[in-house]
Scaffold this active site. Structure first.
Site, mmCIF file in Angstrom:
data_model
loop_
_atom_site.group_PDB
_atom_site.id
_atom_site.type_symbol
_atom_site.label_atom_id
_atom_site.label_comp_id
_atom_site.label_asym_id
_atom_site.label_seq_id
_atom_site.Cartn_x
_atom_site.Cartn_y
_atom_site.Cartn_z
ATOM 1 N N LYS A 254 -29.154 -90.854 67.198
ATOM 2 C CA LYS A 254 -30.498 -91.257 67.612
ATOM 3 C C LYS A 254 -31.397 -90.049 67.898
ATOM 4 O O LYS A 254 -30.911 -88.939 68.166
ATOM 5 C CB LYS A 254 -30.404 -92.167 68.833
ATOM 6 C CG LYS A 254 -29.723 -93.500 68.535
ATOM 7 C CD LYS A 254 -29.763 -94.436 69.727
ATOM 8 C CE LYS A 254 -29.186 -95.802 69.377
ATOM 9 N NZ LYS A 254 -29.280 -96.752 70.518
ATOM 10 N N ARG A 334 -16.116 -98.090 65.433
ATOM 11 C CA ARG A 334 -16.897 -98.764 66.484
ATOM 12 C C ARG A 334 -16.205 -98.604 67.849
ATOM 13 O O ARG A 334 -16.867 -98.393 68.865
ATOM 14 C CB ARG A 334 -17.058 -100.252 66.149
ATOM 15 C CG ARG A 334 -17.872 -101.047 67.175
ATOM 16 C CD ARG A 334 -19.295 -100.551 67.222
ATOM 17 N NE ARG A 334 -20.053 -101.158 68.303
ATOM 18 C CZ ARG A 334 -20.015 -100.778 69.563
ATOM 19 N NH1 ARG A 334 -19.220 -99.760 69.921
ATOM 20 N NH2 ARG A 334 -20.756 -101.367 70.476
ATOM 21 N N ARG A 354 -20.320 -92.301 73.229
ATOM 22 C CA ARG A 354 -21.380 -92.662 74.172
ATOM 23 C C ARG A 354 -21.060 -92.199 75.590
ATOM 24 O O ARG A 354 -21.970 -91.885 76.363
ATOM 25 C CB ARG A 354 -21.627 -94.168 74.126
ATOM 26 C CG ARG A 354 -22.377 -94.589 72.862
ATOM 27 C CD ARG A 354 -22.472 -96.083 72.714
ATOM 28 N NE ARG A 354 -23.320 -96.456 71.585
ATOM 29 C CZ ARG A 354 -23.314 -97.660 71.012
ATOM 30 N NH1 ARG A 354 -22.481 -98.602 71.472
ATOM 31 N NH2 ARG A 354 -24.122 -97.919 69.996
ATOM 32 N N ASN A 364 -28.354 -94.005 74.043
ATOM 33 C CA ASN A 364 -26.881 -93.926 74.101
ATOM 34 C C ASN A 364 -26.297 -93.124 72.938
ATOM 35 O O ASN A 364 -25.162 -93.333 72.529
ATOM 36 C CB ASN A 364 -26.265 -95.325 74.184
ATOM 37 C CG ASN A 364 -26.693 -96.233 73.048
ATOM 38 O OD1 ASN A 364 -27.351 -95.784 72.098
ATOM 39 N ND2 ASN A 364 -26.327 -97.508 73.122
ATOM 40 N N HIS A 367 -25.891 -95.052 67.109
ATOM 41 C CA HIS A 367 -25.716 -96.447 66.703
ATOM 42 C C HIS A 367 -24.536 -96.501 65.762
ATOM 43 O O HIS A 367 -24.345 -95.604 64.931
ATOM 44 C CB HIS A 367 -26.968 -96.960 65.987
ATOM 45 C CG HIS A 367 -26.713 -98.212 65.194
ATOM 46 N ND1 HIS A 367 -26.778 -99.474 65.749
ATOM 47 C CD2 HIS A 367 -26.344 -98.395 63.884
ATOM 48 C CE1 HIS A 367 -26.484 -100.371 64.829
ATOM 49 N NE2 HIS A 367 -26.225 -99.749 63.678
#
Length: 387
Positions: A254, A334, A354, A364, A367
């Site tokens: 991000k 994930r 994270r 965070n 993604h």
């Protein structure tokens, strides 16, 4: 002589030309953009309407390091691009301070990509463009046009076609000369004697397989940047793509993590866990694309609007991730990313991305595709649809 940051900070204001696409009128609007280094305030003047558009004010998280030609900045939810200098004084003051150059992590350096990025970022360079690609013979020849008299030209051209490379446009003070020193002499043996902590000294094997290539001058860097990031024949050539679209998933670093210089650290953690990055590119997402990408979260997550605002606030880096888990790669990756709330991640999953790099549920750090079926679709979205 280039002005120091202290000299620049005492100036009244810096002037640039800015553009903003007005979504309501479907018009590209042009402004004089003024930045006051003393207190980091801005004002904008509408060129066509010949009137003030934004009176002098402060914009959150906007500072001197964001003021350079080519950068996108977010001003009260508007994405504004700085496209040129408005006067010679600003060009002179910022010309050396925010100089641009071009660099490549070559095929033999890909295994050390995170280390190289960490070195560049820790030395104050800002990455404003990044793309993993394969070079065709024609594109490699055009890229190395100014190197044709070098004895290693043909070998280097062949080497660039042997696998994926990572092209970068970098910004920094006196960027061309500083990068030469940080990268080191092209011969690793010479580099280890003269610049033992340089990239080529640490990771190079010989003059061709030395992990890193850098532009010799500002003018050459501009041509190489244009060829790699703005030439339609390069961008649309399927032979340059590295994306696999098989047993893979999507990860997006991000904007806040990119701006904080965490890209190299995040890539390092990904590689340590046995995952492989098979495609990577820097994007500046607009609101329409971001809302489309996050559509599944609309009406589901209370943070949806803030998530859209964050992803459009600056550059992000999208990646295709593969690994030793085959079709289960999305699930394993994930899990490695961790809970969306970094505070919870630090308590329950302290070894996740994270937990290490996240700040809150919106900021965070990364993604990741939530479902295995979403992985390929999200990779396609970045590397086939909006690319």
């Amino acid at each position: 002589m280039a002005a120091s940051l202290e000299d620049v900070s005492r100036r009244d204001k810096l002037g640039l030309i800015a553009e903003w696409m007005d979504p309501h009128a479907s018009l590209l609007r042009r402004f004089y953009f003024f930045f006051y280094p003393y207190d980091s305030t801005i004002e904008m003047y509408d060129v066509k309407r010949n009137r003030i558009f934004l009176r002098r004010t402060r914009v959150e998280n906007l500072n001197f390091g964001d003021i350079y030609v080519g950068n996108y900045i977010t001003i009260f939810s508007r994405q504004v691009k700085l496209v040129d200098y408005a006067n010679l004084m600003t060009k002179r003051l910022l010309g050396m301070k925010m100089m641009k150059t071009f660099a490549l992590i070559t095929p033999d350096g890909i295994e050390n990509m995170s280390k190289i990025l960490q070195i560049l970022l820790s030395n104050g360079f800002i990455i404003i463009n990044l793309r993993m690609l394969k070079f065709t013979d024609n594109i490699a020849e055009n890229l190395l046009e100014d190197e044709k008299n070098c004895p290693t030209y043909l070998e280097l051209k062949t080497h660039l076609q042997s696998g994926a490379s990572i092209a970068m446009e970098l910004v920094g003070e006196n960027a061309v000369d500083r990068l030469k020193k940080i990268a080191g002499p092209k011969d690793p043996k010479v580099a280890r004697n003269e610049e033992p902590s340089s990239i080529i000294a640490l990771m190079g094997f010989d003059e061709v397989h030395n992990s890193f290539y850098y532009s010799p001058s500002v003018s050459v860097a501009a041509k190489q940047t244009q060829l790699t990031f703005a030439n339609e024949q390069t961008l649309k050539n399927p032979e340059t793509q590295t994306v696999l679209l098989q047993d893979s998933t999507c990860c997006v670093v991000k904007p806040h993590a990119v701006k904080e210089g965490k890209l190299g650290d995040i890539l390092s953690e990904i590689e340590k866990k046995g995952f492989k990055i098979t495609a990577m590119q820097m994007f500046h997402m607009n609101a329409a694309n971001t809302e489309e990408f996050y559509e599944i979260y609309k009406g589901v997550l209370a943070e949806y609007t803030d998530m859209v605002q964050e992803l459009t606030s600056g550059t992000c880096v999208a990646m295709e991730i593969t690994g030793p888990y085959g079709k289960d790669t999305p699930l394993h990756f994930r899990a490695f990313v961790g809970p969306s709330d970094p505070d919870i991640a630090r308590k329950l999953r302290p070894d996740t991305l994270r937990a290490h790099f996240g700040k809150d549920k919106v900021h965070n750090a990364v993604h990741a595709s939530d479902l295995p079926t979403d992985g390929i679709l999200e990779v396609e979205y970045f590397f086939k649809v909006i690319v």
